[in-house]
Design an enzyme around this catalytic site. Structure first.
Site, PDB file in Angstrom:
ATOM      1  N   ALA A   1       0.870  -1.192   0.000  1.00 36.82           N
ATOM      2  CA  ALA A   1       0.000   0.000   0.000  1.00 36.82           C
ATOM      3  C   ALA A   1       0.902   1.235   0.000  1.00 36.82           C
ATOM      4  O   ALA A   1       0.781   2.127   0.837  1.00 36.82           O
ATOM      5  CB  ALA A   1      -0.974   0.006   1.177  1.00 36.82           C
TER       6      ALA A   1
ATOM      7  N   HIS B   1       7.061   5.663   1.706  1.00 42.15           N
ATOM      8  CA  HIS B   1       7.826   4.476   1.302  1.00 42.15           C
ATOM      9  C   HIS B   1       8.806   4.829   0.185  1.00 42.15           C
ATOM     10  O   HIS B   1       9.967   4.402   0.199  1.00 42.15           O
ATOM     11  CB  HIS B   1       6.892   3.382   0.786  1.00 42.15           C
ATOM     12  CG  HIS B   1       5.891   2.870   1.787  1.00 42.15           C
ATOM     13  ND1 HIS B   1       4.547   3.104   1.661  1.00 42.15           N
ATOM     14  CD2 HIS B   1       6.041   2.135   2.906  1.00 42.15           C
ATOM     15  CE1 HIS B   1       3.898   2.513   2.659  1.00 42.15           C
ATOM     16  NE2 HIS B   1       4.790   1.930   3.444  1.00 42.15           N
TER      17      HIS B   1
ATOM     18  N   GLY C   1      11.607   4.356   8.187  1.00 41.29           N
ATOM     19  CA  GLY C   1      11.125   5.711   8.408  1.00 41.29           C
ATOM     20  C   GLY C   1      11.115   6.071   9.885  1.00 41.29           C
ATOM     21  O   GLY C   1      10.747   5.249  10.726  1.00 41.29           O
TER      22      GLY C   1
ATOM     23  N   GLN D   1       9.783   1.512  16.475  1.00 36.88           N
ATOM     24  CA  GLN D   1      10.265   0.383  15.663  1.00 36.88           C
ATOM     25  C   GLN D   1      11.760   0.534  15.378  1.00 36.88           C
ATOM     26  O   GLN D   1      12.529  -0.438  15.455  1.00 36.88           O
ATOM     27  CB  GLN D   1       9.471   0.343  14.360  1.00 36.88           C
ATOM     28  CG  GLN D   1      10.031  -0.536  13.275  1.00 36.88           C
ATOM     29  CD  GLN D   1       9.068  -0.657  12.106  1.00 36.88           C
ATOM     30  OE1 GLN D   1       8.083  -1.381  12.188  1.00 36.88           O
ATOM     31  NE2 GLN D   1       9.332   0.054  11.025  1.00 36.88           N
TER      32      GLN D   1
ATOM     33  N   SER E   1       0.511   7.637   5.771  1.00 34.47           N
ATOM     34  CA  SER E   1       0.379   6.292   6.344  1.00 34.47           C
ATOM     35  C   SER E   1      -0.556   5.488   5.458  1.00 34.47           C
ATOM     36  O   SER E   1      -1.539   6.028   4.932  1.00 34.47           O
ATOM     37  CB  SER E   1      -0.212   6.371   7.762  1.00 34.47           C
ATOM     38  OG  SER E   1      -0.680   5.086   8.158  1.00 34.47           O
TER      39      SER E   1
HETATM   40  P1  AMP Z   1       4.911   0.037   6.565  1.00 37.58           P
HETATM   41  O1  AMP Z   1       4.591  -0.386   5.161  1.00 37.58           O
HETATM   42  O2  AMP Z   1       3.840   0.878   7.195  1.00 37.58           O
HETATM   43  O3  AMP Z   1       5.386  -1.099   7.416  1.00 37.58           O
HETATM   44  O4  AMP Z   1       6.146   1.027   6.447  1.00 37.58           O
HETATM   45  C1  AMP Z   1       7.323   0.606   5.787  1.00 37.58           C
HETATM   46  C2  AMP Z   1       8.395   1.617   6.055  1.00 37.58           C
HETATM   47  O5  AMP Z   1       7.997   2.884   5.546  1.00 37.58           O
HETATM   48  C3  AMP Z   1       8.676   1.802   7.553  1.00 37.58           C
HETATM   49  O6  AMP Z   1      10.075   1.907   7.750  1.00 37.58           O
HETATM   50  C4  AMP Z   1       7.974   3.091   7.861  1.00 37.58           C
HETATM   51  O7  AMP Z   1       8.538   3.790   8.947  1.00 37.58           O
HETATM   52  C5  AMP Z   1       8.169   3.852   6.563  1.00 37.58           C
HETATM   53  N1  AMP Z   1       7.171   4.918   6.465  1.00 37.58           N
HETATM   54  C6  AMP Z   1       5.834   4.798   6.593  1.00 37.58           C
HETATM   55  N2  AMP Z   1       5.239   6.010   6.519  1.00 37.58           N
HETATM   56  C7  AMP Z   1       6.224   6.909   6.344  1.00 37.58           C
HETATM   57  C8  AMP Z   1       6.268   8.338   6.220  1.00 37.58           C
HETATM   58  N3  AMP Z   1       5.156   9.074   6.245  1.00 37.58           N
HETATM   59  N4  AMP Z   1       7.472   8.931   6.067  1.00 37.58           N
HETATM   60  C9  AMP Z   1       8.611   8.180   6.056  1.00 37.58           C
HETATM   61  N5  AMP Z   1       8.639   6.846   6.174  1.00 37.58           N
HETATM   62  C10 AMP Z   1       7.467   6.220   6.319  1.00 37.58           C
END
Ligand code: AMP
Length: 256
Positions: free
Chosen positions: A9, A14, A124, A130, A162
């Site tokens: 997603a 990302h 991120g 995390q 998000s």
């Molecule tokens: P997720 O798919 O939600 O597990 O996120 C995957 C990676 O993308 C993780 O390292 C998150 O911290 C990073 N991430 C998600 N949202 C953001 C954002 N708004 N800015 C920077 N990194 C992000």
């Protein structure tokens, strides 16, 4: 080789990690895996948005060499019994309200590191707790992968990007701005010289009080490495918030 672990997603947050990986590495791999072990029994695992085709198109445009999108059975074969638990840290911030969440995160990231052997992995700051858990994990297990942390990418009005923002109704989308407002207010106070955690917490809570429909999960001023509360903010202090906007739990933070 740079690895960017995601749950798909994909959005511009990302992609900012992918761009950072491209700038720092010869080859970039992105994993897309909605990891069942990091969701609690009553959480949104089944509902979590899955947009694989669109994700692949975005990654092709951003210049990714490998997309690894395993099935759950590939990551967790029948009889899987080995988990990684970063004791202490795993029970703080999001780990306090989501029991088992960081055990699932640490386990899947360890397995991805073993599978891909990346030189660097990109995460991120959005998920700041995390990051603390994973930094401690690579140090504790002497894993050679360098953890690189990238800034939070936001919408123009401040909302942190998000994958869960798609759950928000128009009214909730407006209410959700209270998280970034609280973060900005605390940053403003720190810029003015305020260092006392009690004052920063009071200011954060006062911002949330403007939006009574939003239920605070936690507001904390902690040391980013230990996730333990501090009384006076200094280098490496994290201001972090989590809150329920309707049925959606959102997080935001700033390193002070
Ligand atoms: P997720 O798919 O939600 O597990 O996120 C995957 C990676 O993308 C993780 O390292 C998150 O911290 C990073 N991430 C998600 N949202 C953001 C954002 N708004 N800015 C920077 N990194 C992000």
């Amino acid at each position: 080789m740079g690895l960017v672990p995601t749950m798909g997603a994909l959005h511009d947050g990302h992609l900012s990690l992918v761009r950072a990986a491209r700038a720092a590495c010869d080859a970039v791999a992105v994993s897309i895996f909605v990891n069942p072990t990091q969701f609690g029994p009553n959480e949104d695992f089944a509902l979590y948005p899955r947009t694989f085709e669109a994700d692949c198109a975005l990654l092709a445009d951003t210049g990714v060499d490998v997309v690894f999108a395993p099935a759950p059975v590939e990551m967790y074969p029948a009889g899987s019994a080995t988990f990684v638990d970063v004791e202490g840290l795993s029970g703080r911030l999001d780990g306090a309200s989501r029991p088992g969440h960081f055990r699932g995160v640490a386990t899947v990231v360890a397995r991805l590191f073993i599978a891909a052997e990346p030189d660097r992995a990109f995460f991120g700051q959005k998920d700041a707790a995390q990051v603390a858990v994973l930094r401690r994990m690579v140090a504790g297990l002497r894993i050679g992968t360098e953890i690189v942390v990238c800034p939070i990418v936001r919408e123009a009005d401040g909302l942190a990007l998000s994958s869960r923002n798609v759950y928000l109704s128009a009214e909730e989308r407006r209410q959700a701005l209270v998280l970034s407002r609280a973060v900005r207010e605390v940053e403003r106070l720190v810029a003015c010289g305020e260092r006392r955690a009690a004052a920063l917490l009071a200011a954060g809570r006062a911002v949330f009080a403007e939006e009574p429909g939003v239920r605070v999960d936690y507001i904390e001023v902690v040391d980013w490495a230990t996730l333990l509360p501090v009384e006076v903010a200094g280098p490496g202090t994290l201001f972090a918030v989590a809150a329920w906007v309707g049925a959606t739990r959102l997080i935001d933070n700033a390193v002070l």
